[in-house]
Design an enzyme around this catalytic site. Structure first.
Site, PDB file in Angstrom:
ATOM      1  N   HIS A  42      55.061  26.149  -4.541  1.00 41.18           N
ATOM      2  CA  HIS A  42      54.628  24.812  -4.936  1.00 41.18           C
ATOM      3  C   HIS A  42      55.816  23.977  -5.407  1.00 41.18           C
ATOM      4  CE1 HIS A  42      52.204  22.108  -7.896  1.00 41.18           C
ATOM      5  NE2 HIS A  42      52.471  21.470  -6.780  1.00 41.18           N
TER       6      HIS A  42
ATOM      7  N   HIS B  71      58.153  20.219  -3.878  1.00 41.66           N
ATOM      8  CA  HIS B  71      58.628  19.186  -4.808  1.00 41.66           C
ATOM      9  C   HIS B  71      60.157  19.073  -4.758  1.00 41.66           C
ATOM     10  CE1 HIS B  71      55.071  18.074  -7.396  1.00 41.66           C
ATOM     11  NE2 HIS B  71      54.583  19.157  -6.799  1.00 41.66           N
TER      12      HIS B  71
ATOM     13  N   HIS C  27      51.708  20.681   0.605  1.00 43.97           N
ATOM     14  CA  HIS C  27      51.534  20.470  -0.829  1.00 43.97           C
ATOM     15  C   HIS C  27      50.060  20.486  -1.202  1.00 43.97           C
ATOM     16  CE1 HIS C  27      51.038  17.957  -4.492  1.00 43.97           C
ATOM     17  NE2 HIS C  27      51.979  18.770  -4.924  1.00 43.97           N
TER      18      HIS C  27
ATOM     19  N   ASN D 257      48.286  22.868  -3.999  1.00 43.88           N
ATOM     20  CA  ASN D 257      48.121  22.198  -5.289  1.00 43.88           C
ATOM     21  C   ASN D 257      46.675  22.014  -5.731  1.00 43.88           C
ATOM     22  OD1 ASN D 257      49.435  20.546  -7.556  1.00 43.88           O
ATOM     23  ND2 ASN D 257      47.909  19.128  -6.738  1.00 43.88           N
TER      24      ASN D 257
ATOM     25  N   ILE E 168      51.488  14.568  -7.353  1.00 46.90           N
ATOM     26  CA  ILE E 168      51.079  15.205  -8.603  1.00 46.90           C
ATOM     27  C   ILE E 168      51.560  16.639  -8.575  1.00 46.90           C
ATOM     28  CG2 ILE E 168      48.839  15.918  -7.694  1.00 46.90           C
ATOM     29  CD1 ILE E 168      49.773  14.998 -11.351  1.00 46.90           C
TER      30      ILE E 168
END
Length: 913
Positions: A572, A577, A764, A768, A913
């Site tokens: 993740h 990110h 993602h 997530n 997020i």
């Protein structure tokens, strides 16, 4: 004036074979001659003809039947054009902002206003610079300043010459005291039709940023196609965005630059808050956005921190829009971290007590968590709680919504088949691999980490293979593994020395049944060679009695804790990110806003820099939520960095390449996506491949529209600079790796862009938005473990034997750790109301002026909707047992659309997020 009015009112047909190189269109309508400026839309040859005719062309037509002839007028004619400027209002203003707004409304009347100027794509032969309109001011700012609508439209009128050409840019000067959000500008009155400028940017006051802001129209241009009048502005805007790399950034700045992760620790608070710098030769890591803050007092190489609730710097336009903020950013994410968690800590006794049984966990959803008297009032005043943390009721109860994993079948998580199902259809379906040889082998240095041999033997698994030998099962592609041995083992000595943390390096073997489901058949638990020899490696197999049943539960819990750590720190955070951030920074620094590739990437970069900055501030920092909630504690980010150094490869981050790397698929050109899955009912992969292919087809059509051959790719200086900087600066520590894809052909570019868009959107989302639905019930996926399995020679074995449930819950996270984790993953699993999903775009029909591109995008959107319907069909197909059945959760994490909140579905365009 009559002639000017006529000019504003009429336009020639948009396409004509008569269009030549003259500068005016003259035609007679109702016995009047009219002059009009005409933009000839570009049409590639596929689109080559279009290239030569992007510059405005004017012709003349005289006769009742519009007979066309070329004429050259004696004198240019002045005429007016009108702009509609859309400004987005803030919903909430603080007292200071309200005063400034009223002052701006007052001073606007006396000339301290907003000034616009149109810039032509053509050069003025007299000035040798671009042709410019007169300066125009926004009308009625003072009158409309009190409007409470979300958007306010203002008018500005320009006077231009009839040989002005087509506006390619517009400059804005803000003479007010405070910034405003400029959403869009539409220019009306040119014969080519409306000219759109998608701005979506904060325009700062001239007192803070003296220069003019530049906005380009929605007409895309490759660098070598840039009209002469826009070349200097294109280069200037990029220089402004790059900055000079000096000084501390102000929150109002729009400067994108790179830095290392030297701001995770806070050495000024003491040795317990010191963390190593990530990025550089010692610990390779991707780069993050530079803030330029001064160093700490005690370590010159560590950047000083900005602690919550103060904001971290990201370029102004990267900050959350207000609706996003209200949903969960500084208002909500920070509220959970800053207010809720300390209240929980104060409310739960200092003994940090354990859950006594399953009923204690159930009561978090049914009865709530009793806060200490008095705190609930203060807490309810301070924050707007996330949806899953239902309102604090009378009596101080804090209730959590029931996580999806127990909504259909409260005990599903206990079953081995559900344990196996989540390996391919849960929140972390990307670590399972085909077992290619048995026993598995350690790749770590045996001089440091001991013998490479696994403790797994044939006798451990042969009884679970439906009569097959181990070799037969391997050859039949029936054996799979989730291997967390090598990533954890180097850190176990440090982790197990932490207070209340205990961890193994685990390997889990699965057997693929004839029904297409996975069955766990062995778990290997390893400790470093420094551990007692009797405990350094052990194998736990499915239970045969009550004692082994509890041992099996504990072993699975350790596997889940390892899985939760790798999921959060590697799959993740790192892979969607941190590794995307350098590509985003380089895109803003090297690709002009008018570059077609920037326009393609734009929705997939939204909010990522801001959420990553918030993560550095509160989540991955020293003593932050990640360290507090996951077993590795202070070693969390070092594990993430080790994965970057040893495992991460950009060329294998695309879905097909990743599936082949893990042995979960083999190349097969006869199959729809060019490969064959070895587990046919692998929901993440089957749904993901549909989305991957849709993204790839859309990107390929887009790239081929602008790049007709390889020379255009190689000679695009902005494109090459973007990719080179992404690697050489953004991923500087791995820049010499030989696996980086080359960028020399349109197909190279398609592959690179598809991978980036896949990671930012679908990958993602898959990792997530299931965090609370699967992890909100802590026994299903404990984020940390506090006890090892009991050994018969240990005193605690008697405790385990006497009350195995008590021992089990003493090994899981404590009440404080669990509730803290639940509150955070709920927030991270939440969609905001302003979310943009795959197949959607802001200003959907006008983000590009190229009609063929818009049409192609609508086809992509339609394909995404078709995929969603196909996913719905699969989720009710009873033959697909990994996503359908009694009490089985449907796999919706890659279903593209979603409403706001915690939905366990939805694929936003970007890592937001």
């Amino acid at each position: 004036m009559a002639l000017t009015k006529e000019i504003m009112g009429f336009s020639l047909m948009q396409k004509s074979s008569f269009l030549g190189s003259s500068n005016f269109l003259v035609y007679r309508k109702h016995n009047q001659f009219c002059f009009n400026t005409v933009l000839v839309p570009a049409k590639r040859k596929r689109f080559q003809e279009k290239r030569a005719s992007k510059v405005p062309t004017l012709v003349a037509a005289i006769s009742d039947k519009l007979d066309l002839v070329k004429v050259v007028p004696d004198k240019a004619v002045k005429f007016k054009v009108r702009s509609v400027v859309t400004v987005k209002n803030k919903h909430k203003e603080d007292f200071k902002e309200t005063i400034a707004k009223r002052w701006d409304a007052l001073t606007d009347k006396i000339g301290r206003n907003v000034v616009l100027e149109l810039i032509s794509a053509d050069i003025d032969p007299k000035t040798k610079g671009p042709k410019k309109s007169n300066q125009a001011v926004l009308k009625d700012w003072s009158k409309k300043s009190n409007l409470k609508t979300e958007r306010v439209n203002y008018i500005a009128e320009f006077l231009v010459d009839s040989n002005f050409g087509i506006p390619g840019a517009i400059t804005v000067i803000n003479k007010h005291q405070q910034e405003f959000f400029l959403e869009s500008i539409t220019i009306e009155g040119f014969a080519c039709g409306p000219v759109h400028f998608s701005c979506n940017s904060w325009v700062q006051s001239r007192k803070d940023h003296p220069g003019k802001r530049i906005f380009f129209s929605n007409q895309p241009y490759l660098p070598n196609e840039t009209p002469a009048g826009l070349k200097a502005l294109r280069e200037r805007e990029l220089r402004d965005l790059r900055g000079d790399g000096q000084g501390e950034r102000k929150l109002s700045d729009r400067i994108y630059d790179f830095d290392i992760y030297n701001d995770l620790g806070n050495p000024d608070k003491g040795i317990d808050f010191v963390r190593p710098t990530l990025g550089g030769e010692n610990i390779p890591y991707p780069r993050r956005c530079r803030t330029g803050r001064p160093p700490t007092d005690t370590d010159f190489n560590a950047e000083s921190r900005v602690e919550k609730p103060l904001p971290m710097y990201v370029p102004r336009d990267e900050q959350f829009e207000e609706s996003k903020m209200n949903a969960f950013s500084t208002g909500r994410l920070k509220a959970v971290l800053h207010n809720l968690i300390p209240s929980l800590m104060a409310s739960i006794s200092a003994s940090n007590h354990d859950f006594k049984g399953f009923s204690d966990i159930d009561s978090l959803y049914s009865e709530g968590l009793l806060l200490k008297l008095g705190l609930q009032d203060e807490l309810s005043k301070k924050i707007q709680l996330p949806k899953a943390v239902s309102k604090i009721q009378e009596g101080g109860l804090l209730k959590y919504d029931i996580p999806k994993i127990i909504s259909k079948d409260k005990f599903a998580w206990l079953r081995d088949d559900e344990f196996g199902r989540q390996a391919i259809a849960g929140v972390n379906p990307v670590n399972i691999e085909r077992l290619q040889s048995f026993p598995p082998v350690c790749k770590l240095d045996p001089e440091i980490y001991g013998p490479q041999e696994s403790a797994l033997k044939e006798e451990h698994i042969v009884g679970h293979l439906n009569g097959m030998t181990v070799q037969e099962a391997l050859e039949a592609n029936k054996l799979f593994i989730i291997d967390y041995h090598d990533i954890y083992l180097p850190f176990l000595d440090g982790i197990n020395a932490l207070d209340g943390r205990k961890e193994y390096a685990t390997r889990t073997i699965f057997f693929l049944t004839d029904l297409g489901t996975l069955k766990p058949i062995a778990i290997e638990l390893s400790l470093p060679p420094t551990a007692p020899s009797s405990r350094s490696k052990q194998v736990v197999t499915p239970p045969v009695d009550a004692t082994t049943d509890w041992m099996w539960k504990l072993a699975k819990a350790h596997v889940c804790a390892n899985d939760a750590g790798v999921h959060q720190l590697v799959n993740h955070w790192l892979r969607t990110h941190a590794t995307i951030e350098p590509f985003i920074l380089a895109a803003h620094r090297q690709l002009s806003a008018m570059h077609p590739i920037f326009k393609l990437l734009d929705p997939h970069m939204r909010y990522t820099l801001e959420i990553n900055a918030l993560a550095r501030q509160s989540l991955i920092s020293a003593d932050g939520v990640i360290e507090s909630c996951f077993t590795p504690g202070r070693y969390c980010m070092e594990i993430s960095a080790a994965a970057y150094r040893n495992f991460w490869r950009f060329d294998l981050e695309g879905l097909p390449a990743d599936l082949i790397r893990r042995g979960m698929a083999v190349p097969d050109p006869t199959q729809p996506h060019g490969l064959k899955l070895l587990i046919e009912d692998y929901p993440y992969a089957t749904d993901g491949l549909m989305i991957w292919t849709a993204i790839e087809n859309w990107v390929r059509s887009y790239v081929n529209h602008y790049y007709l051959d390889s020379s255009l790719v190689c000679n695009d200086k902005e494109l090459q600079a973007w990719y080179a900087e992404s690697i050489n600066v953004g991923h500087a520590d791995l820049r010499h790796a030989d696996w980086w894809p080359t960028l020399a052909t349109p197909e190279d570019l398609t592959s690179i862009l598809t991978t980036i868009i896949w990671l930012a959107s679908a990958q993602h989302a898959a990792l997530n938005f299931g965090q609370y639905p699967y992890g909100g019930y802590v026994p299903n996926r404990p984020p940390l473990m506090r006890r090892l399995l009991p050994d018969e020679n240990d005193p605690e074995y008697a405790i385990f034997h006497a009350d195995p449930q008590k021992y089990y819950f003493s090994a899981l996270p404590s009440l404080l750790q669990a509730t803290k984790f639940m509150a955070v993953v709920d927030t991270l699993s939440t969609h905001s109301p302003d979310e943009e999903y795959l197949g959607e775009r802001h200003h959907q029909s006008i983000w590009s002026r190229d009609a063929e591109v818009i049409e192609s995008f609508y086809e992509f959107s339609a394909e995404i909707r078709r995929i969603e319907k196909e996913i719905e069909k699969r989720n009710v197909d009873s033959t697909l047992r990994n996503r359908s059945g009694a009490g089985v959760l449907p796999y919706e994490l890659l279903a593209p659309s979603s409403g706001p909140g915690v939905t366990c579905r939805g694929v936003p365009n970007s890592v937001s997020i």
